[in-house]
Design an enzyme around this catalytic site. Structure first.
Site, PDB file in Angstrom:
ATOM      1  N   LYS A   1       0.840  -1.203   0.000  1.00  0.00           N
ATOM      2  CA  LYS A   1       0.000   0.000   0.000  1.00  0.00           C
ATOM      3  C   LYS A   1       0.877   1.255   0.000  1.00  0.00           C
ATOM      4  O   LYS A   1       0.575   2.243  -0.679  1.00  0.00           O
ATOM      5  CB  LYS A   1      -0.944  -0.007   1.209  1.00  0.00           C
ATOM      6  CG  LYS A   1      -2.056  -1.054   1.078  1.00  0.00           C
ATOM      7  CD  LYS A   1      -2.857  -1.210   2.372  1.00  0.00           C
ATOM      8  CE  LYS A   1      -3.860  -2.356   2.250  1.00  0.00           C
ATOM      9  NZ  LYS A   1      -4.610  -2.624   3.489  1.00  0.00           N
TER      10      LYS A   1
ATOM     11  N   ASP B   1     -10.146   4.026   4.463  1.00  0.00           N
ATOM     12  CA  ASP B   1     -10.766   2.740   4.125  1.00  0.00           C
ATOM     13  C   ASP B   1     -12.249   2.906   3.792  1.00  0.00           C
ATOM     14  O   ASP B   1     -12.865   2.008   3.231  1.00  0.00           O
ATOM     15  CB  ASP B   1     -10.633   1.754   5.295  1.00  0.00           C
ATOM     16  CG  ASP B   1      -9.402   0.872   5.155  1.00  0.00           C
ATOM     17  OD1 ASP B   1      -9.208   0.322   4.053  1.00  0.00           O
ATOM     18  OD2 ASP B   1      -8.650   0.732   6.132  1.00  0.00           O
TER      19      ASP B   1
ATOM     20  N   GLN C   1      -4.075  -1.136   9.620  1.00  0.00           N
ATOM     21  CA  GLN C   1      -4.097  -2.439   8.957  1.00  0.00           C
ATOM     22  C   GLN C   1      -4.756  -3.486   9.856  1.00  0.00           C
ATOM     23  O   GLN C   1      -4.401  -3.643  11.017  1.00  0.00           O
ATOM     24  CB  GLN C   1      -2.646  -2.860   8.604  1.00  0.00           C
ATOM     25  CG  GLN C   1      -2.546  -4.174   7.875  1.00  0.00           C
ATOM     26  CD  GLN C   1      -3.250  -4.158   6.504  1.00  0.00           C
ATOM     27  OE1 GLN C   1      -3.155  -3.191   5.746  1.00  0.00           O
ATOM     28  NE2 GLN C   1      -3.979  -5.216   6.205  1.00  0.00           N
TER      29      GLN C   1
END
Ligand code: NAP
Length: 280
Positions: free
Chosen positions: A55, A122, A99
């Site tokens: 990412k 997110d 995460q």
């Protein structure tokens, strides 16, 4: 033979769009406007670490500045929540990602709720009771983009989502509703599951069970989107039994190379949108 929906290829296109968006933002408002993302990793799970590395690299490729904060496995919930609080109030931080999964002694629910919605890259804050779907949950947004890129119009179609989890199934159903589909959501208590899945024009599967949906559960000519990511002997396997479903479907996503790369690209889209909002 079904047409393969190539998530990797579409993700490449999305990343180019994000890179262009970052360039535009910096050209217009200066270096201060550059999108950024703070990625928080707790513990040393190798899969999570690899994902965070990927990412961060995706960010670099698209003009988004990544900052990785790696914490030890024993970090307390209190300490982690304090960190999120600090990042929430830091004017320079535009997007926050924690995460998952986090170690068991930390509540995922509390952690996600602690991230300020205006920094939630997110898109988990885009809940049922919110009208703000501009920053959408990445996986459902990825699926919508894949359908669009493949020329699949969901308006008026019967879309069946298998799975009702907060991160995929529920926001997926909302995205489909917002795009005028007729939606059926199935879950572990659904009776006669195959009766529902066989009526789907578009079937989206997110159950976390390897090869769960088989050919006999799918209508001839259906579009099948496999969100699943399971590992068998170290190999990635979807929630759809590709070999038996592919001959019946008109289009299908592969695993790997389907929804996965597009979900990662969706993060970058959200990071750009969050940075753009800061300039308004
Ligand atoms: P999850 O939290 O475990 O939820 C699974 C859902 O499936 C639940 O709603 C559950 O129903 C339902 N389910 C379980 N057994 C079922 C059955 N026999 N019949 C019908 N429904 C059943 O999983 P998730 O987080 O939503 O993830 C789903 C899958 O997507 C996983 O394989 C995950 O790895 C994958 N995923 C992939 C990406 C990507 O980027 N490719 C991103 C996110 C997730 P109940 O609610 O009744 O328990």
């Amino acid at each position: 033979m079904a047409k393969l929906i190539d998530g990797k290829m579409i993700a490449g296109k999305v990343m180019e769009e994000v890179a262009e968006g970052s360039r535009r933002l910096v050209a217009q408002y200066g270096e201060e406007a550059r999108p950024n993302m703070t990625l928080v990793l707790v513990g040393s799970d190798p899969v999570s670490k690899k994902l965070v590395d990927l990412k961060a690299k995706d960010c670099e490729k698209t003009g988004i500045t990544p900052t990785v904060i790696a914490l030890s496995e024993t970090t307390s919930e209190e300490k982690l929540l304090r960190l999120v609080d600090r990042l929430n109030s830091d004017e320079d931080v535009k997007a926050i990602l924690c995460q998952l999964p986090v170690p068991e002694h930390i509540s995922t629910k509390k952690l996600l709720a602690a991230i300020a919605p205006e920094k939630d890259v997110d898109g988990f804050s885009a809940r049922i009771d919110s009208d703000d779907y501009d920053i959408a949950a990445c996986t459902p947004a990825a699926v919508m983009r894949m359908l669009k890129e493949s020329g699949v119009e969901v308006a008026g179609k019967h879309c069946v989502v298998v799975g009702r989890d907060n991160m995929v199934g529920k926001p997926m159903a909302i995205q489909l509703l917002l795009n005028d589909a007729t939606v059926t959501v199935c879950h572990s208590k659904t009776a006669e599951l195959a009766e529902h899945t066989r009526r789907a024009d578009v079937l989206i599967v997110a159950v976390q069970k390897p090869r769960f949906v088989t050919g006999d559960m799918v209508k001839e000519g259906a579009v099948v989107i496999d969100v699943g990511m399971n590992y068998i002997d170290g190999h990635p396997v979807g929630d759809v039994d590709f070999d038996s479903v592919e001959p019946k479907a008109s289009m299908i996503t592969p695993v790997p190379g389907g929804v996965g790369p597009m979900t990662r690209a969706g993060l970058l889209v959200n990071a750009l949108k969050l940075a753009e909002r800061k300039t308004k």
